[in-house]
Write an enzyme that holds these catalytic residues in place. Structure first.
Site, mmCIF file in Angstrom:
data_model
loop_
_atom_site.group_PDB
_atom_site.id
_atom_site.type_symbol
_atom_site.label_atom_id
_atom_site.label_comp_id
_atom_site.label_asym_id
_atom_site.label_seq_id
_atom_site.Cartn_x
_atom_site.Cartn_y
_atom_site.Cartn_z
ATOM 1 C CB SER A 66 -0.923 0.009 1.222
ATOM 2 O OG SER A 66 -1.771 -1.112 1.197
HETATM 3 N N1 SAM Z 1 -1.017 -4.771 3.995
HETATM 4 C C1 SAM Z 1 -0.277 -5.029 2.799
HETATM 5 C C2 SAM Z 1 1.088 -4.450 2.762
HETATM 6 O O1 SAM Z 1 1.436 -3.658 3.649
HETATM 7 O O2 SAM Z 1 1.827 -4.826 1.854
HETATM 8 C C3 SAM Z 1 -1.017 -4.643 1.564
HETATM 9 C C4 SAM Z 1 -1.847 -5.761 1.168
HETATM 10 S S1 SAM Z 1 -2.398 -5.900 -0.477
HETATM 11 C C5 SAM Z 1 -3.067 -4.325 -0.829
HETATM 12 C C6 SAM Z 1 -3.829 -6.922 -0.075
HETATM 13 C C7 SAM Z 1 -3.485 -8.322 0.362
HETATM 14 O O3 SAM Z 1 -4.691 -8.959 0.787
HETATM 15 C C8 SAM Z 1 -2.913 -9.191 -0.738
HETATM 16 O O4 SAM Z 1 -1.694 -9.740 -0.327
HETATM 17 C C9 SAM Z 1 -3.969 -10.277 -0.922
HETATM 18 O O5 SAM Z 1 -3.454 -11.533 -1.291
HETATM 19 C C10 SAM Z 1 -4.595 -10.318 0.450
HETATM 20 N N2 SAM Z 1 -5.932 -10.900 0.507
HETATM 21 C C11 SAM Z 1 -6.950 -10.799 -0.390
HETATM 22 N N3 SAM Z 1 -8.022 -11.482 0.042
HETATM 23 C C12 SAM Z 1 -7.690 -12.032 1.239
HETATM 24 C C13 SAM Z 1 -8.371 -12.846 2.187
HETATM 25 N N4 SAM Z 1 -9.644 -13.256 2.020
HETATM 26 N N5 SAM Z 1 -7.718 -13.216 3.310
HETATM 27 C C14 SAM Z 1 -6.429 -12.833 3.521
HETATM 28 N N6 SAM Z 1 -5.723 -12.066 2.661
HETATM 29 C C15 SAM Z 1 -6.349 -11.665 1.543
#
Ligand code: SAM
Length: 222
Positions: A66
């Site tokens: 992000s």
């Molecule tokens: N917090 C992160 C960082 O600092 O890098 C940014 C995360 S990225 C925008 C969103 C993440 O959510 C991705 O790695 C994706 O695989 C994960 N994600 C999507 N759906 C999910 C779910 N149902 N449970 C857990 N993780 C999930």
């Protein structure tokens, strides 16, 4: 170990934090955490030159780390106190998890993509950061370790699932980007009691989707 990495680009982090203050981030704990975490740790070396640009950047499997402003804004909305128990849904690169940890929180984080889970787990271990990480569908929360003082969802979802609200303590908060697949409104929910809560809405953001039982159905093969 983090101390070794702190030698990476301290001036660039200071400049980023000053810019974030100008954009309205005022929580000293949050600003201090962003000052301490080298964003290079979470990026492919080809992106090191952009590590302190205030923008989201690609990580593996079509996911993103992000934007620093977004990380700071969401963390500030959580109003964390010493020792709060926090659940992060969507570990991704692990950057937000480490910011939460430095804001004096007991951090639980869950990621659905196995390779990202293993990568972040190894990074936390290497840096000696005591963050509890799980592999699975975080759209239903992580009931094993409830109740939480705060839940942060770092992927876009259509609405805040009741399952997550039930995992909060009274007066606990959820911060989540809620909307359709193109645009989401940063939403803060405070649980008042068993079935009462308040909602406030903040600015618009664009996140990758939360994929899962209470998120979006998308067959992305991961
Ligand atoms: N917090 C992160 C960082 O600092 O890098 C940014 C995360 S990225 C925008 C969103 C993440 O959510 C991705 O790695 C994706 O695989 C994960 N994600 C999507 N759906 C999910 C779910 N149902 N449970 C857990 N993780 C999930």
């Amino acid at each position: 170990m983090l101390n070794d990495f702190l030698r990476l680009n301290p001036e660039a982090r200071e400049k980023l934090v000053k810019d974030l203050e100008k954009k309205g981030i005022f929580d000293k704990n949050v600003l201090n955490a962003l000052l301490q975490v080298p964003r290079e740790l979470f990026l492919d070396p080809s992106l090191f030159v952009r590590a302190y640009d205030d923008m989201a950047l690609p990580i593996e499997f079509n996911q993103t780390i992000s934007q620093p402003y977004t990380v700071a804004f969401m963390t500030q909305l959580l109003e964390l106190k010493q020792g709060d128990r926090v659940l992060e849904i969507g570990t991704g690169s692990g950057y937000q998890s480490m910011i939460l940890k430095l804001c004096s929180a007991e951090v639980f984080t869950i990621e659905r993509i196995s390779q990202l889970y293993h990568k972040s787990k190894s990074l936390f271990e290497m840096l000696n950061f005591n963050i509890h990480i799980e592999l699975g569908d975080g759209s239903v929360g992580l009931p094993e370790f409830m109740p939480y003082d705060a839940i942060i969802v770092t992927a876009g979802l259509p609405s805040i699932p009741n399952e997550l609200v039930k995992q909060l303590k009274f007066n606990g908060k959820i911060v989540a980007p809620v909307g359709d697949l193109k645009s989401q409104t940063m939403t803060k929910l405070i649980r008042i009691d068993d079935d009462k809560f308040t909602i406030t809405e903040h600015s618009k953001f664009r996140f990758v989707p939360l994929i899962g039982d209470k998120g979006w159905y998308i067959d992305d093969q991961n």
